[in-house]
Design an enzyme around this catalytic site. Structure first.
Site, PDB file in Angstrom:
ATOM      1  N   ARG A  47       0.821  -1.304  -0.018  1.00  0.00           N
ATOM      2  CA  ARG A  47       0.005   0.002   0.037  1.00  0.00           C
ATOM      3  C   ARG A  47       0.951   1.278   0.124  1.00  0.00           C
ATOM      4  NH1 ARG A  47      -3.579  -2.158   5.037  1.00  0.00           N
ATOM      5  NH2 ARG A  47      -1.879  -3.598   4.944  1.00  0.00           N
ATOM      6  N   ASN A 412      40.018  38.557  12.297  1.00  0.00           N
ATOM      7  CA  ASN A 412      39.204  39.085  11.249  1.00  0.00           C
ATOM      8  C   ASN A 412      39.580  38.397   9.711  1.00  0.00           C
ATOM      9  OD1 ASN A 412      36.655  41.308  11.154  1.00  0.00           O
ATOM     10  ND2 ASN A 412      37.940  41.465   9.259  1.00  0.00           N
ATOM     11  N   TYR A 422      42.606  22.125  -1.115  1.00  0.00           N
ATOM     12  CA  TYR A 422      42.890  20.920  -1.902  1.00  0.00           C
ATOM     13  C   TYR A 422      43.675  21.287  -3.106  1.00  0.00           C
ATOM     14  CZ  TYR A 422      40.947  16.828  -4.226  1.00  0.00           C
ATOM     15  OH  TYR A 422      40.932  15.609  -4.825  1.00  0.00           O
TER      16      TYR A 422
HETATM   17  C1  UD1 Z   1      -3.054  -7.072  10.543  1.00  0.00           C
HETATM   18  C2  UD1 Z   1      -3.969  -8.225  11.262  1.00  0.00           C
HETATM   19  C3  UD1 Z   1      -5.101  -7.295  11.489  1.00  0.00           C
HETATM   20  C4  UD1 Z   1      -4.940  -6.184  12.494  1.00  0.00           C
HETATM   21  C5  UD1 Z   1      -4.052  -5.298  11.998  1.00  0.00           C
HETATM   22  C6  UD1 Z   1      -3.465  -4.216  12.950  1.00  0.00           C
HETATM   23  C7  UD1 Z   1      -3.464 -10.134  10.094  1.00  0.00           C
HETATM   24  C8  UD1 Z   1      -4.132 -11.224   9.170  1.00  0.00           C
HETATM   25  N1  UD1 Z   1      -4.325  -9.065  10.368  1.00  0.00           N
HETATM   26  O1  UD1 Z   1      -3.467  -6.649   9.442  1.00  0.00           O
HETATM   27  O2  UD1 Z   1      -6.245  -8.194  12.226  1.00  0.00           O
HETATM   28  O3  UD1 Z   1      -6.202  -5.584  12.647  1.00  0.00           O
HETATM   29  O4  UD1 Z   1      -2.734  -6.139  11.412  1.00  0.00           O
HETATM   30  O5  UD1 Z   1      -2.437  -3.542  12.571  1.00  0.00           O
HETATM   31  O6  UD1 Z   1      -2.679 -10.398  10.732  1.00  0.00           O
HETATM   32  N2  UD1 Z   1       4.151  -9.584   7.773  1.00  0.00           N
HETATM   33  C9  UD1 Z   1       5.103 -10.581   7.731  1.00  0.00           C
HETATM   34  N3  UD1 Z   1       5.116 -11.507   6.895  1.00  0.00           N
HETATM   35  C10 UD1 Z   1       4.082 -11.792   6.186  1.00  0.00           C
HETATM   36  C11 UD1 Z   1       2.993 -10.936   6.139  1.00  0.00           C
HETATM   37  C12 UD1 Z   1       3.175  -9.808   6.814  1.00  0.00           C
HETATM   38  O7  UD1 Z   1       6.257 -10.412   8.266  1.00  0.00           O
HETATM   39  O8  UD1 Z   1       4.046 -12.752   5.325  1.00  0.00           O
HETATM   40  C13 UD1 Z   1       4.372  -8.583   8.670  1.00  0.00           C
HETATM   41  C14 UD1 Z   1       4.138  -7.191   7.729  1.00  0.00           C
HETATM   42  O9  UD1 Z   1       5.636  -6.750   7.473  1.00  0.00           O
HETATM   43  C15 UD1 Z   1       3.703  -6.236   9.056  1.00  0.00           C
HETATM   44  C16 UD1 Z   1       2.926  -7.086  10.012  1.00  0.00           C
HETATM   45  O10 UD1 Z   1       3.370  -8.311   9.650  1.00  0.00           O
HETATM   46  O11 UD1 Z   1       4.767  -5.500   9.984  1.00  0.00           O
HETATM   47  C17 UD1 Z   1       1.524  -7.289   9.754  1.00  0.00           C
HETATM   48  O12 UD1 Z   1       0.988  -7.251   8.508  1.00  0.00           O
HETATM   49  P1  UD1 Z   1       0.149  -6.378   7.440  1.00  0.00           P
HETATM   50  O13 UD1 Z   1       0.130  -6.738   5.951  1.00  0.00           O
HETATM   51  O14 UD1 Z   1       0.452  -5.001   7.882  1.00  0.00           O
HETATM   52  O15 UD1 Z   1      -1.337  -6.743   8.390  1.00  0.00           O
HETATM   53  P2  UD1 Z   1      -2.603  -5.907   8.341  1.00  0.00           P
HETATM   54  O16 UD1 Z   1      -3.349  -5.692   7.157  1.00  0.00           O
HETATM   55  O17 UD1 Z   1      -2.237  -4.603   8.866  1.00  0.00           O
HETATM   56 CA    CA Z   2      -0.335  -3.186   9.135  1.00  0.00          CA
END
Ligand code: UD1
Ligand code: CA
Length: 495
Positions: A47, A412, A422
């Protein structure tokens, strides 16, 4: 608990309290639970539409992930923190490695549930794991501590941090067993939520504590049958609840702490909030900041009371400013130390420099790394300095370049002076002793020394050392040709 500066007292773990009461009653002390922190930071951040991985985007002057690690290491030691990385892992490792945490590679990002699957071996030696989101940087160590304590007191298999949001759009919703119950039946993601479920304002923050054994006994039951075809960690609520394990929610009153930086707009909101809270803290400590919303002040900056910061100023890195200073608009100062009563006029740029008490800088001065400006010295408009010492009360007020120079007190430096440091291959030093007067538009070809109390005539090119108390003139003598201009004009008219 004893309070000491720098390590705020965190709420004690319930087990510690239990341990001490058990010891009093004569029972052997149970071992305190081994607790790890896992930070999910492998995602791309689609996003944000960025080349840079999401967790390296900045708010409050630091990458999101660094904020989360900063909170984590105040709850458990860095060697118990595991950052799960994947997208652009090398870049994340390079940027964050200095924090001393462990890295776990999630080579393919198949969802938040999958991130925890990948960390299984690393977490095997722990009793509980606190799971944080690398993209939600406003979480505080206090809240993490409260969440951990609640989890241990409730003896839960899974505890999630929730919050009530005015606008819960985009977040997973918490479905409790009943309105008053701490127990949770499921978390439903926005995309799968029914119209009724979307009305639930209690959201899942993405922060959890799991009992490690129970987590890994059931994590295999996660499926990818959902809108994103990913393993959702959130589905563990329903999985564990169905397996008759205890799943509870702990609601934080401070909903801001759970905000994630998923979009550029959310990042801007988080950044604004962090900057404003820094300004509020400085103002509470006696610093005047006009139009604080326009100022960018990093978390580690220190400013003594009665200093005034004007609109549109950036104070970055580890900058320290003394008392009764004034920093005028449009100045950008990084990693510099400024003494008491200093005036930084409009539009200065300063990096890794020191300015002593009572000095006046600017407008429009550029102090590059290693500039040391003495007490009461002046550096004026369009003056650039690099790796120099300018002694007490010395002045370089206009249009000058001073690099690799040691300049004494009471000197001054005339307008337009240039140290030629340089030679195309190496940098050389210019030494200007106390009380020297350098005439305007002089060039000092280094290595060269101008002795104490000497004068350099205007527009000189100085290539040899100047002995003390002497006058050096290094320019062609003026020639006057009387009547020359008139003759030229007459000749033109005749043509
Ligand atoms: C997630 C939660 C949602 C919650 C929200 C809060 C899930 C499915 N949903 O959604 O319920 O309300 O956070 O902020 O968990 N990441 C990994 N590996 C992956 C996918 C993601 O490490 O395979 C990490 C991302 O880098 C991020 C975090 O997990 O730091 C959360 O992932 P993100 O895709 O941002 O989840 P949200 O859509 O925000
Ligand atoms: Ca998130």
């Amino acid at each position: 608990m004893k309070k000491s500066k720098g390590s705020p007292s965190l709420p004690a773990a319930a087990s510690e309290e239990r341990a001490s009461s058990a010891a009093v009653s004569g029972w052997p002390t149970p071992p305190s639970p081994r607790i790890a922190v896992a930070i999910m930071a492998a995602g791309k951040g689609t996003r944000l539409k960025s080349q840079l991985p999401k967790v390296l985007h900045e708010a409050g002057g630091k990458p999101l992930l660094e904020h989360v690690i900063g909170a984590a290491v105040r709850v458990v030691p860095a060697h118990d923190v595991y950052a799960i990385i994947g997208h652009e892992a090398d870049r994340v490792r390079a940027a964050i490695g200095h924090t001393g945490v462990n890295f776990v590679l999630q080579a393919e990002q198949r969802g938040t549930g999958h991130a925890l699957m990948v960390a299984r071996e690393d977490l095997a030696g722990y009793d509980h794991v606190i799971v944080l989101s690398g993209d939600a940087p406003m979480i505080t160590p206090e809240t993490i501590g409260h969440l951990r304590n609640f989890h241990l007191e409730e003896e839960a298999a899974m505890t999630l941090l929730s919050a009530d949001l005015e606008d819960p759009t985009g977040y997973g919703r918490v479905l409790r067993k009943s309105a008053r119950s701490a127990e949770v039946e499921a978390i439903v993601e926005e995309k799968s939520a029914s119209a009724a479920q979307k009305k639930v304002r209690e959201i899942n923050s993405g922060f959890y504590v799991f009992a490690v054994k129970e987590l890994y006994a059931s994590i295999g039951k996660l499926s990818t049958e959902n809108a994103h075809a990913e393993y959702y960690l959130t589905d563990m609520a329903a999985v564990l609840s169905k397996a008759r394990q205890r799943v509870v929610a702990f609601k934080t009153a401070n909903a801001r702490e759970v905000l994630g930086g998923n979009t550029r707009e959310e990042l801007a909101d988080i950044d604004h909030f962090m900057r404003m809270s820094k300004c509020r803290q400085l103002m509470a400590d006696g610093v005047t900041i006009f139009y604080p919303a326009t100022c960018v002040i990093d978390a580690e900056v220190e400013i003594a009371p009665d200093t005034i910061v004007e609109p549109y100023v950036q104070l970055l890195g580890k900058t320290r400013i003394g008392t009764a200073c004034r920093v005028r608009s449009y100045s950008v100062i990084r990693d510099s130390k400024i003494g008491d009563g200093v005036i930084i006029r409009t539009g200065c740029v300063m990096e890794e420099s020191r300015v002593s008490a009572g000095a006046v800088i600017g407008p429009y001065s550029h102090l590059r790394p290693g500039s040391e400006i003495g007490e009461g010295a002046h550096v004026g408009n369009f003056v650039e300095t690099k790796k120099i010492k300018l002694g007490k009360g010395s002045k370089a007020n206009h249009l000058t370049y001073l690099g690799d120079a040691e300049i004494g007190a009471g000197v001054n430096i005339g307008a337009g002076t240039i140290t030629c440091n340089y030679d195309g291959f190496h940098k050389h030093k210019t030494v200007i002793d106390d009380g020297v007067f350098i005439g305007s538009d002089s060039t000092l070809v280094a290595p060269v020394r101008v002795g104490k109390g000497a004068y350099v005539g205007a527009a000189s090119c100085i290539t040899d050392d100047v002995p003390q108390d002497s006058l050096a003139i290094g320019r062609a003598r003026q020639v006057v040709k009387e009547g020359w201009a008139r003759q030229k004009r007459t000749a033109r008219k005749a043509k």
